[in-house]
Write an enzyme that holds these catalytic residues in place. Structure first.
Site, short mmCIF file in Angstrom:
data_model
loop_
_atom_site.label_atom_id
_atom_site.label_comp_id
_atom_site.label_asym_id
_atom_site.label_seq_id
_atom_site.Cartn_x
_atom_site.Cartn_y
_atom_site.Cartn_z
N MET A 160 59.04 -28.72 -83.50
CA MET A 160 59.31 -28.67 -84.94
C MET A 160 59.24 -30.07 -85.53
O MET A 160 59.74 -30.32 -86.63
CB MET A 160 60.68 -28.03 -85.21
CG MET A 160 60.74 -26.59 -84.68
SD MET A 160 61.94 -25.56 -85.51
CE MET A 160 63.45 -26.44 -85.11
N SER B 267 68.02 -35.22 -79.77
CA SER B 267 67.81 -34.07 -80.63
C SER B 267 67.39 -34.57 -82.00
O SER B 267 67.87 -35.61 -82.47
CB SER B 267 69.11 -33.26 -80.76
OG SER B 267 69.03 -32.40 -81.88
N GLN C 297 66.47 -20.77 -74.54
CA GLN C 297 65.13 -20.62 -75.10
C GLN C 297 64.07 -20.60 -74.00
O GLN C 297 63.14 -19.77 -74.02
CB GLN C 297 64.85 -21.76 -76.08
CG GLN C 297 63.41 -21.85 -76.56
CD GLN C 297 63.25 -22.90 -77.64
OE1 GLN C 297 63.58 -22.66 -78.79
NE2 GLN C 297 62.76 -24.07 -77.27
N GLY D 74 62.53 -37.03 -76.02
CA GLY D 74 62.58 -35.72 -75.36
C GLY D 74 61.25 -34.99 -75.52
O GLY D 74 60.66 -34.53 -74.54
N HIS D 75 60.77 -34.91 -76.76
CA HIS D 75 59.46 -34.29 -77.00
C HIS D 75 58.36 -35.05 -76.24
O HIS D 75 57.48 -34.43 -75.63
CB HIS D 75 59.11 -34.35 -78.48
CG HIS D 75 60.05 -33.62 -79.39
ND1 HIS D 75 60.88 -34.27 -80.26
CD2 HIS D 75 60.27 -32.29 -79.57
CE1 HIS D 75 61.58 -33.38 -80.96
NE2 HIS D 75 61.24 -32.17 -80.55
N GLN E 264 64.55 -28.25 -70.98
CA GLN E 264 65.79 -27.63 -70.50
C GLN E 264 66.92 -27.85 -71.50
O GLN E 264 67.93 -27.16 -71.46
CB GLN E 264 66.13 -28.19 -69.11
CG GLN E 264 67.46 -27.76 -68.53
CD GLN E 264 67.56 -26.25 -68.26
OE1 GLN E 264 66.55 -25.54 -68.34
NE2 GLN E 264 68.75 -25.77 -67.97
P1 AMP Z 1 62.19 -28.69 -81.10
O1 AMP Z 1 61.30 -29.60 -81.86
O2 AMP Z 1 63.65 -29.00 -81.26
O3 AMP Z 1 61.86 -27.22 -81.32
O4 AMP Z 1 61.91 -28.95 -79.57
C1 AMP Z 1 60.61 -28.82 -79.03
C2 AMP Z 1 60.70 -28.86 -77.53
O5 AMP Z 1 61.25 -30.09 -77.10
C3 AMP Z 1 61.60 -27.75 -76.97
O6 AMP Z 1 60.99 -27.20 -75.80
C4 AMP Z 1 62.86 -28.51 -76.64
O7 AMP Z 1 63.62 -27.93 -75.59
C5 AMP Z 1 62.31 -29.85 -76.20
N1 AMP Z 1 63.35 -30.88 -76.31
C6 AMP Z 1 64.12 -31.15 -77.39
N2 AMP Z 1 65.00 -32.13 -77.09
C7 AMP Z 1 64.81 -32.46 -75.80
C8 AMP Z 1 65.42 -33.39 -74.90
N3 AMP Z 1 66.42 -34.19 -75.28
N4 AMP Z 1 64.95 -33.45 -73.64
C9 AMP Z 1 63.93 -32.65 -73.23
N5 AMP Z 1 63.31 -31.77 -74.02
C10 AMP Z 1 63.75 -31.66 -75.29
#
Ligand code: AMP
Length: 284
Positions: free
Chosen positions: A28, A183, A151, A34-35, A146
């Site tokens: 998103m 996050s 999810q 993380g991403h 994870q």
């Molecule tokens: P989002 O943009 O929040 O929908 O996240 C996109 C992807 O990045 C999802 O698969 C999340 O689980 C992963 N993600 C978000 N934050 C982290 C993090 N701190 N460590 C690893 N993966 C993450």
């Protein structure tokens, strides 16, 4: 790197050379390390890497959360360019949900507890958008974090149940130096809340330490987490859980394996985090 909006552009690039393997990272936006860890894993394992950036309105159960979700497309693209991503797909709402849209994907039992119990409609939004993204991109592998443990399990279940022809790869949680899980929502924390937000990591670490010391009763593990959170004045737990790694049902008695997870409000910001004991959720 190509930045495109339409389904047709994605398909043209994806199928220009059908012999290449594609890795896909749905996001998103408001990207952080993380991403980028998912992107790097995809880059290492696949010939081509696609990333989608779409703030999916139908997975938000709270309108204020959707309205204030950070949007940083230009910066995101610069980060992805530096990671040698091949394709960024940033569709708008009218492309993902054209007028008359009325088809939804629902995973049943796995979406009832935990996040599903506190965010009505959230997973229906997630599985619907992920199914559509998979159908358009048709990747060989898709990478999930994870961080969003439920999810990842729900998407794996959907892939199994509907016969999507791809592999789901689950990657470890990336944390700040003080343990806070990265996050996109962390930018909403003021300095006092940012300091208090380490409470999730502290609570989970305390429960893992108890389990490792042989105190493995599930109620004791939940109580350990709740006590750490209760001691932090800026934090309020929405739930704490010690759940079965496959069914996500709450455990009782001695546990050999558990997903320890929680949702905690720090000020107005809702944060989630988890750790596991007795198994590695990223092993496949
Ligand atoms: P989002 O943009 O929040 O929908 O996240 C996109 C992807 O990045 C999802 O698969 C999340 O689980 C992963 N993600 C978000 N934050 C982290 C993090 N701190 N460590 C690893 N993966 C993450």
């Amino acid at each position: 790197m190509q930045l495109v909006k339409s389904v047709e552009e994605v398909r043209a690039i994806r199928w220009a050379d059908p012999t290449l393997t594609w890795g896909f990272v749905p996001t998103m936006g408001a990207l952080h390390e993380g991403h980028l860890s998912l992107v790097r894993r995809a880059r290492a394992e696949c010939d081509r890497v696609a990333v989608s950036i779409f703030v999916n309105p139908i997975q938000f159960n709270n309108p204020a959360d959707l309205a204030t979700y950070p949007r940083t497309l230009e910066r995101d693209c610069a980060l992805l360019e530096a990671e040698q991503v091949d394709l960024v797909w940033a569709p708008d709402e009218a492309i993902m949900y054209p007028p008359g849209f009325q088809t939804y994907v629902t995973v049943e039992d796995l979406t009832r507890p935990l996040e599903g119990a506190h965010r009505p409609g959230h997973f229906r939004g997630v599985t619907t958008v992920v199914a559509k993204l998979f159908n358009v991109v048709q990747p060989h592998r898709a990478y999930f974090g994870q961080k969003d443990a439920q999810q990842a399990l729900v998407v794996k279940q959907m892939v199994r149940d509907l016969g999507f022809n791809l592999e789901i790869v689950v990657c470890p949680i990336v944390r700040e130096a003080d343990g806070l899980a990265m996050s996109s929502r962390n930018v909403r924390l003021n300095p006092a809340e940012r300091a208090a937000a380490t409470v999730l990591y502290r609570a989970l670490s305390a429960a893992v330490a108890e389990w490792e010391a042989g105190r493995r009763d599930a109620d004791h593990l939940r109580r350990t987490m709740s006590e750490v959170i209760a001691a932090e004045p800026l934090a309020r737990a929405e739930y704490v859980s010690a759940a079965d790694p496959e069914t996500l049902e709450e455990l009782h008695g001695e546990v050999q394996r558990a997903l320890l997870s929680m949702a905690v409000f720090v000020g107005e910001t809702r944060l989630i985090d988890n750790m596991t004991v007795g198994y590695d959720p990223t092993a496949y």
